[in-house]
Design a protein around this motif. Structure first.
Motif, PDB file in Angstrom:
ATOM      1  N   ALA A   1       5.741 -12.390  -0.388  1.00 47.57           N
ATOM      2  CA  ALA A   1       5.037 -12.668  -1.640  1.00 47.57           C
ATOM      3  C   ALA A   1       4.428 -11.392  -2.232  1.00 47.57           C
ATOM      4  CB  ALA A   1       3.944 -13.716  -1.401  1.00 47.57           C
ATOM      5  N   VAL A   2       3.831 -10.577  -1.388  1.00 47.87           N
ATOM      6  CA  VAL A   2       3.230  -9.319  -1.868  1.00 47.87           C
ATOM      7  C   VAL A   2       4.308  -8.397  -2.435  1.00 47.87           C
ATOM      8  CG1 VAL A   2       2.029  -7.219  -1.148  1.00 47.87           C
ATOM      9  CG2 VAL A   2       1.253  -9.448  -0.326  1.00 47.87           C
ATOM     10  N   LEU A   3       5.415  -8.256  -1.700  1.00 40.66           N
ATOM     11  CA  LEU A   3       6.515  -7.411  -2.185  1.00 40.66           C
ATOM     12  C   LEU A   3       7.072  -7.936  -3.507  1.00 40.66           C
ATOM     13  CD1 LEU A   3       8.579  -6.535   1.015  1.00 40.66           C
ATOM     14  CD2 LEU A   3       7.377  -4.955  -0.485  1.00 40.66           C
ATOM     15  N   GLY A   4       7.214  -9.252  -3.609  1.00 40.83           N
ATOM     16  CA  GLY A   4       7.730  -9.833  -4.838  1.00 40.83           C
ATOM     17  C   GLY A   4       6.839  -9.517  -6.033  1.00 40.83           C
ATOM     18  N   ALA A   5       5.516  -9.585  -5.833  1.00 43.24           N
ATOM     19  CA  ALA A   5       4.591  -9.281  -6.928  1.00 43.24           C
ATOM     20  C   ALA A   5       4.694  -7.817  -7.349  1.00 43.24           C
ATOM     21  CB  ALA A   5       3.166  -9.603  -6.487  1.00 43.24           C
ATOM     22  N   ILE A   6       4.824  -6.915  -6.373  1.00 43.47           N
ATOM     23  CA  ILE A   6       4.954  -5.490  -6.689  1.00 43.47           C
ATOM     24  C   ILE A   6       6.251  -5.219  -7.440  1.00 43.47           C
ATOM     25  CG2 ILE A   6       5.217  -3.182  -5.676  1.00 43.47           C
ATOM     26  CD1 ILE A   6       3.412  -4.101  -3.393  1.00 43.47           C
ATOM     27  N   VAL A   7       7.326  -5.842  -6.983  1.00 42.80           N
ATOM     28  CA  VAL A   7       8.631  -5.642  -7.624  1.00 42.80           C
ATOM     29  C   VAL A   7       8.599  -6.135  -9.065  1.00 42.80           C
ATOM     30  CG1 VAL A   7      11.029  -6.416  -7.613  1.00 42.80           C
ATOM     31  CG2 VAL A   7       9.951  -5.664  -5.493  1.00 42.80           C
ATOM     32  N   LEU A   8       8.006  -7.321  -9.292  1.00 44.87           N
ATOM     33  CA  LEU A   8       7.924  -7.861 -10.653  1.00 44.87           C
ATOM     34  C   LEU A   8       7.189  -6.922 -11.591  1.00 44.87           C
ATOM     35  CD1 LEU A   8       7.206 -11.672 -10.095  1.00 44.87           C
ATOM     36  CD2 LEU A   8       9.101 -10.685 -11.406  1.00 44.87           C
ATOM     37  N   ALA A   9       6.150  -6.275 -11.066  1.00 44.61           N
ATOM     38  CA  ALA A   9       5.309  -5.442 -11.925  1.00 44.61           C
ATOM     39  C   ALA A   9       5.828  -4.023 -12.101  1.00 44.61           C
ATOM     40  CB  ALA A   9       3.889  -5.403 -11.359  1.00 44.61           C
ATOM     41  N   TRP A  10       6.529  -3.472 -11.076  1.00 44.12           N
ATOM     42  CA  TRP A  10       6.752  -2.033 -11.073  1.00 44.12           C
ATOM     43  C   TRP A  10       8.197  -1.573 -11.024  1.00 44.12           C
ATOM     44  CZ3 TRP A  10       2.856   1.154 -12.214  1.00 44.12           C
ATOM     45  CH2 TRP A  10       1.561   0.662 -12.091  1.00 44.12           C
ATOM     46  N   LEU A  11       9.128  -2.397 -10.601  1.00 47.50           N
ATOM     47  CA  LEU A  11      10.513  -1.927 -10.572  1.00 47.50           C
ATOM     48  C   LEU A  11      11.184  -2.157 -11.926  1.00 47.50           C
ATOM     49  CD1 LEU A  11      12.130  -2.773  -7.123  1.00 47.50           C
ATOM     50  CD2 LEU A  11      11.053  -0.666  -7.909  1.00 47.50           C
ATOM     51  N   PRO A  12      12.088  -1.254 -12.316  1.00 46.86           N
ATOM     52  CA  PRO A  12      12.759  -1.399 -13.610  1.00 46.86           C
ATOM     53  C   PRO A  12      13.744  -2.562 -13.604  1.00 46.86           C
ATOM     54  CG  PRO A  12      13.690   0.441 -12.389  1.00 46.86           C
ATOM     55  CD  PRO A  12      12.493  -0.027 -11.614  1.00 46.86           C
ATOM     56  N   SER A  13      13.958  -3.145 -14.785  1.00 47.36           N
ATOM     57  CA  SER A  13      14.857  -4.290 -14.910  1.00 47.36           C
ATOM     58  C   SER A  13      16.266  -3.887 -15.295  1.00 47.36           C
ATOM     59  CB  SER A  13      14.325  -5.270 -15.972  1.00 47.36           C
ATOM     60  OG  SER A  13      13.032  -5.724 -15.634  1.00 47.36           O
ATOM     61  N   ALA A  14      16.440  -2.681 -15.833  1.00 49.70           N
ATOM     62  CA  ALA A  14      17.750  -2.270 -16.328  1.00 49.70           C
ATOM     63  C   ALA A  14      18.752  -2.170 -15.192  1.00 49.70           C
ATOM     64  CB  ALA A  14      17.639  -0.924 -17.032  1.00 49.70           C
ATOM     65  N   PRO A  15      20.033  -2.492 -15.433  1.00 50.30           N
ATOM     66  CA  PRO A  15      21.071  -2.333 -14.408  1.00 50.30           C
ATOM     67  C   PRO A  15      21.128  -0.909 -13.902  1.00 50.30           C
ATOM     68  CG  PRO A  15      21.903  -3.608 -16.255  1.00 50.30           C
ATOM     69  CD  PRO A  15      20.565  -3.085 -16.672  1.00 50.30           C
TER      70      PRO A  15
END
Length: 468
Positions: free
Chosen positions: A184-198
């Motif tokens: 859950a913690v990793l998922g929240a970080i990914v949603l906020a900080w990793l780019p969405s572009a391919p």
């Protein structure tokens, strides 16, 4: 560029936005790695509760085969869904697998959950390396890759502790539940900080047919381990060898290859891959060590988990000890590694036949040394094997050579687990079972894998000749 590379520091990687992204990428690898050591530690408790001792090695086999498939799919998923979407998908599949394992009423359900965990975990591990080039500046790539690799060392220390505590309490199911808050913690970080572009403009191709053959070749050995007759066991081994030959034949002429050009012909490149595979297969005895230590020597789950981690610590220590040394030293490590592993496995098999002496005093110290030396044999050779492999591969196939390291390592691990299960079951692990069955399985498994590791000696001399 050289000045930028020199000026990059750990503070640049671990602070601000880079720091949060580092947690996301390294966290996926840590989740996958910790899970491996948690489950290795609690497996004796699992089979005591839900049965399925004959399928003991399948726990690792299905997990690793699924990890190979997940790792191979990672680049294609990043190209289609973007880094964020691919990462979240990997976390979701891993979480479903953990839930299935936590609720498993029988071994088939557990194996289904482990397959999902391996599939999702393989995506996460491979995505870490795919996305490093997308989310960080080039000056930080080297340190970011080092940080991701360091997660395996953390897993060696924390995994047995987590698994051992739950096994001691008789609550092995909660070991799987405990992974979900981290997801859950990793998922929240990914949603906020990793780019969405391919990640990149083109979609990576996937060698699906050869991956299916690879999985079937390992499954054939595992099915042979359950067969009652020697004829069916031999048939399973024969089918596995035939499928492996088909993989080689198909990969020679494929557009998207698993291994670089020249890997299947007599060459230094082939010798390097063979040494890697034999050393990894020899190290897969690790999956049975917690069971042997608990059943034969009477160790508690937490103790057995940390004793098993001694083998992994030997790998890490050996790598740190030999990395960065000159080529002559590296060549000696490559030639010495299979010998050290073979001797250590033989001595470990002998020591486990003396439970009274091995459980205390000097005998216990010797047990720890033998376990460490199994890992030390592969650890000292490993960095030099990888360096020489990248040098020996065609220059235009450097990226393929890099990705092939994980492919060969994971395939050898899954095949080693399947063979280990076959040997252990044939020796009496599940029938007659108990202490006599465990002692017989330890003798045949560890004693049998010792000459298998020794087969790497002549190959290692061709891979790393004394005089270049």
């Amino acid at each position: 560029m050289a000045t930028a590379m020199a000026s990059a520091s750990w503070a640049d990687l671990l602070s601000g936005r880079n720091g949060v992204r580092s947690v996301a990428l390294a966290g996926g690898t840590a989740l996958h790695a910790v899970n491996i050591y948690v489950v290795t530690t609690i497996m004796p408790s699992i089979v005591r509760d839900i049965g399925g001792l004959a399928y003991y090695a399948w726990n690792t086999m299905v997990f690793v085969v699924a990890s190979i498939i997940g790792a191979t799919l990672a680049a294609a998923l990043a190209g289609r869904l973007g880094g964020k979407g691919a990462y979240l998908l990997g976390l979701a599949v891993f979480s479903v697998g953990a839930l299935v394992c936590a609720a498993a009423p029988s071994m088939p359900w557990l194996l289904a959950g482990r397959s999902l965990q391996g599939l999702g975990g393989g995506v996460l591990v491979s995505l870490a390396y795919v996305l490093i080039r997308q989310v960080f500046e080039p000056a930080l790539w080297s340190r970011a890759m080092g940080l991701v690799s360091a997660m395996w060392g953390i897993a060696t220390l924390s995994g047995p502790a987590i698994g051992g505590v739950f096994a001691q309490l008789g609550e092995w199911r909660w070991a799987f539940w405990s992974l979900l808050p981290a997801v859950a913690v990793l998922g929240a970080i990914v949603l906020a900080w990793l780019p969405s572009a391919p990640a990149g403009g083109e979609r990576a191709a996937v060698p699906g047919g050869r991956l299916a053959l690879l999985a079937l070749s390992v499954l054939a050995v595992s099915m042979a381990s359950l067969a009652a007759s020697r004829a069916l066991q031999c048939l399973g081994i024969g089918i596995s060898l035939a499928l492996a030959a088909l993989i080689v034949r198909a990969d020679r002429h494929a557009q998207v290859r698993l291994l670089p050009t020249g890997s299947y012909a007599p060459s230094r490149l082939r010798s390097l891959y063979l040494v890697m595979a034999l050393l990894v297969i020899g190290s897969t005895v690790e999956i049975f060590v917690p069971y042997f230590l608990q059943t034969i020597l009477g160790h508690e789950p937490l103790e057995a988990g940390y004793l098993t981690a001694v083998m992994a610590a030997g790998w890490s220590f050996g790598s740190m000890l030999s990395a960065g040394r000159d080529r002559a030293f590296g060549a000696r490590c490559i030639r010495f590694g299979p010998l050290l592993m073979a001797v250590a496995l033989a001595l470990l098999a002998w020591q486990l036949q003396r439970p009274a002496a091995a459980a205390q005093g000097i005998g216990f110290g010797a047990l720890c040394v033998f376990l460490a030396c199994v890992g030390l044999g592969i650890g000292m050779a490993w960095p030099h094997l990888l360096t020489r492999l990248l040098e020996a591969a065609p220059a235009e196939e450097g990226a393929l050579a890099s990705s092939s390291i994980s492919t060969v390592q994971l395939y050898a691990m899954s095949l080693g687990a399947a063979v280990a299960g076959w040997v252990a079951n044939a020796a009496g692990l599940s029938e007659p079972g108990g202490v006599p069955g465990a002692r017989a399985a330890a003798l045949w498994l560890l004693g049998g894998f010792a000459p298998l590791a020794a087969l790497g000696l002549p190959v290692a001399r061709r891979a790393a000749p004394a005089r270049a």
